[in-house]
Design an enzyme around this catalytic site. Structure first.
Site, PDB file in Angstrom:
ATOM      1  N   SER A 282       0.864  -1.190   0.000  1.00  0.00           N
ATOM      2  CA  SER A 282       0.000   0.000   0.000  1.00  0.00           C
ATOM      3  C   SER A 282       0.894   1.230   0.000  1.00  0.00           C
ATOM      4  CB  SER A 282      -0.859   0.022   1.272  1.00  0.00           C
ATOM      5  OG  SER A 282      -1.427   1.305   1.464  1.00  0.00           O
TER       6      SER A 282
ATOM      7  N   TYR B 141      -2.651  -1.207  10.304  1.00  0.00           N
ATOM      8  CA  TYR B 141      -2.464  -1.393   8.856  1.00  0.00           C
ATOM      9  C   TYR B 141      -1.092  -0.864   8.432  1.00  0.00           C
ATOM     10  CZ  TYR B 141      -3.891  -1.212   3.878  1.00  0.00           C
ATOM     11  OH  TYR B 141      -3.997  -1.383   2.522  1.00  0.00           O
TER      12      TYR B 141
HETATM   13  C1  BGC Z   1      -6.143   1.592   1.993  1.00  0.00           C
HETATM   14  C2  BGC Z   1      -7.337   2.458   1.726  1.00  0.00           C
HETATM   15  C3  BGC Z   1      -6.920   3.900   1.531  1.00  0.00           C
HETATM   16  C4  BGC Z   1      -5.812   4.000   0.526  1.00  0.00           C
HETATM   17  C5  BGC Z   1      -5.301   5.423   0.315  1.00  0.00           C
HETATM   18  C6  BGC Z   1      -5.107   1.809   0.941  1.00  0.00           C
HETATM   19  O1  BGC Z   1      -4.010   1.013   1.207  1.00  0.00           O
HETATM   20  O2  BGC Z   1      -6.538   0.226   1.991  1.00  0.00           O
HETATM   21  O3  BGC Z   1      -8.241   2.336   2.792  1.00  0.00           O
HETATM   22  O4  BGC Z   1      -8.031   4.672   1.089  1.00  0.00           O
HETATM   23  O5  BGC Z   1      -4.751   3.176   0.911  1.00  0.00           O
HETATM   24  O6  BGC Z   1      -5.140   6.124   1.514  1.00  0.00           O
END
Ligand code: BGC
Length: 254
Positions: A143, A156
């Site tokens: 991410s 996360y």
């Molecule tokens: C997350 C999302 C978020 C995006 C940008 C992703 O990794 O799962 O929830 O909107 O990143 O911030």
């Protein structure tokens, strides 16, 4: 077709980014193992799309957050497809909570699926490649939050930060075996992981103002890069993260 004769396992491919990658790799010629917590529902749709692409698909149910199931998943995919060449660590979850309110159960869930699951699925995959003395590809779906803070999502961020360094570490350790390890960092992609966001129009509007390309991403935007990283064109690429975020990372304000 760039992936003719290859066999790929994509975790969490019942829907969202995982499904788009499974279907795209199949269109490029790969047979695919589709994994989800429950393969009776959405995963059947992924399977149908893989079959429409003319490739073999198999469904393997497993909760990768449990190390034993992670190992069994890889063994079952190998048994059904006759081996594996490509692993896409896509399964992931997120839980929103202020840092002071994070519950142990949510911490465990996010870290178990996103990091421990990735770790042990990859370990089983690498053991298979080593036993067969074959090269392979690992693609981690990370991410933009492997690098950028995401207030309210500390668990996360912790998991994706760990994934970033695992990607680099394994690239070094496994390079001599001809195994490449890369990560893709999606930004805001319109999938179920973002359900709460998608249902909150003012929040979406604020987010869109931060995305230079002016739209949320589609799962297919991520799948094209996964196909490239799995292909021979990416032979000399390892240890890096590639952003698919419409420019969000350079313009992000929470
Ligand atoms: C997350 C999302 C978020 C995006 C940008 C992703 O990794 O799962 O929830 O909107 O990143 O911030």
């Amino acid at each position: 077709m760039r992936l003719e004769g290859k066999r790929a396992l994509i975790t969490g491919s019942g829907r969202g980014i995982g499904r788009a990658i499974a279907v795209r790799l199949a269109r490029e010629g790969a047979d695919v193992a589709i994994n989800d917590l429950n393969v009776q529902g959405d995963a059947r749709e992924t399977l149908a799309e893989v079959q429409t692409a003319g490739r073999r698909g198999v469904l393997v149910q497993a909760d990768i957050g449990k190390a034993e199931q992670a190992r069994q998943l890889v063994e079952e995919a190998i048994r059904q497809l006759g081996g594996l060449d490509i692993l896409v660590n896509n399964a992931g979850v997120e839980r929103r909570a202020a840092f002071v309110d994070v519950k142990e159960a949510d911490y465990d869930l996010v870290l178990d699926v996103n990091l421990k699951g990735t770790f042990f699925v990859t370990q089983a995959f690498v053991r298979h490649l080593r036993a067969e003395k074959r090269p392979g590809r690992v693609i981690n779906i990370s991410s933009v939050h492997e690098e950028m803070p995401f207030p309210g999502f500390s668990t996360y961020c912790l998991s994706k930060g760990g994934m970033q360094l695992l990607t680099r570490d394994l690239a070094v350790e496994l390079g001599p075996n001809g195994i490449t390890v890369n990560a893709i960092a999606p930004g805001a992609i319109a999938t179920e992981i973002n359900r709460a966001l998608l249902d909150d129009r003012p929040r979406v509007e604020r987010l869109l103002k931060q995305i230079p390309l002016g739209r949320m991403g589609k799962p297919e935007d991520v799948a094209g890069l996964a196909a490239f990283l799995a292909s021979d064109d990416a032979d000399y690429i390892t240890g890096s993260t590639y952003y698919v975020d419409g420019g969000l990372a350079w313009n992000y304000r929470e």
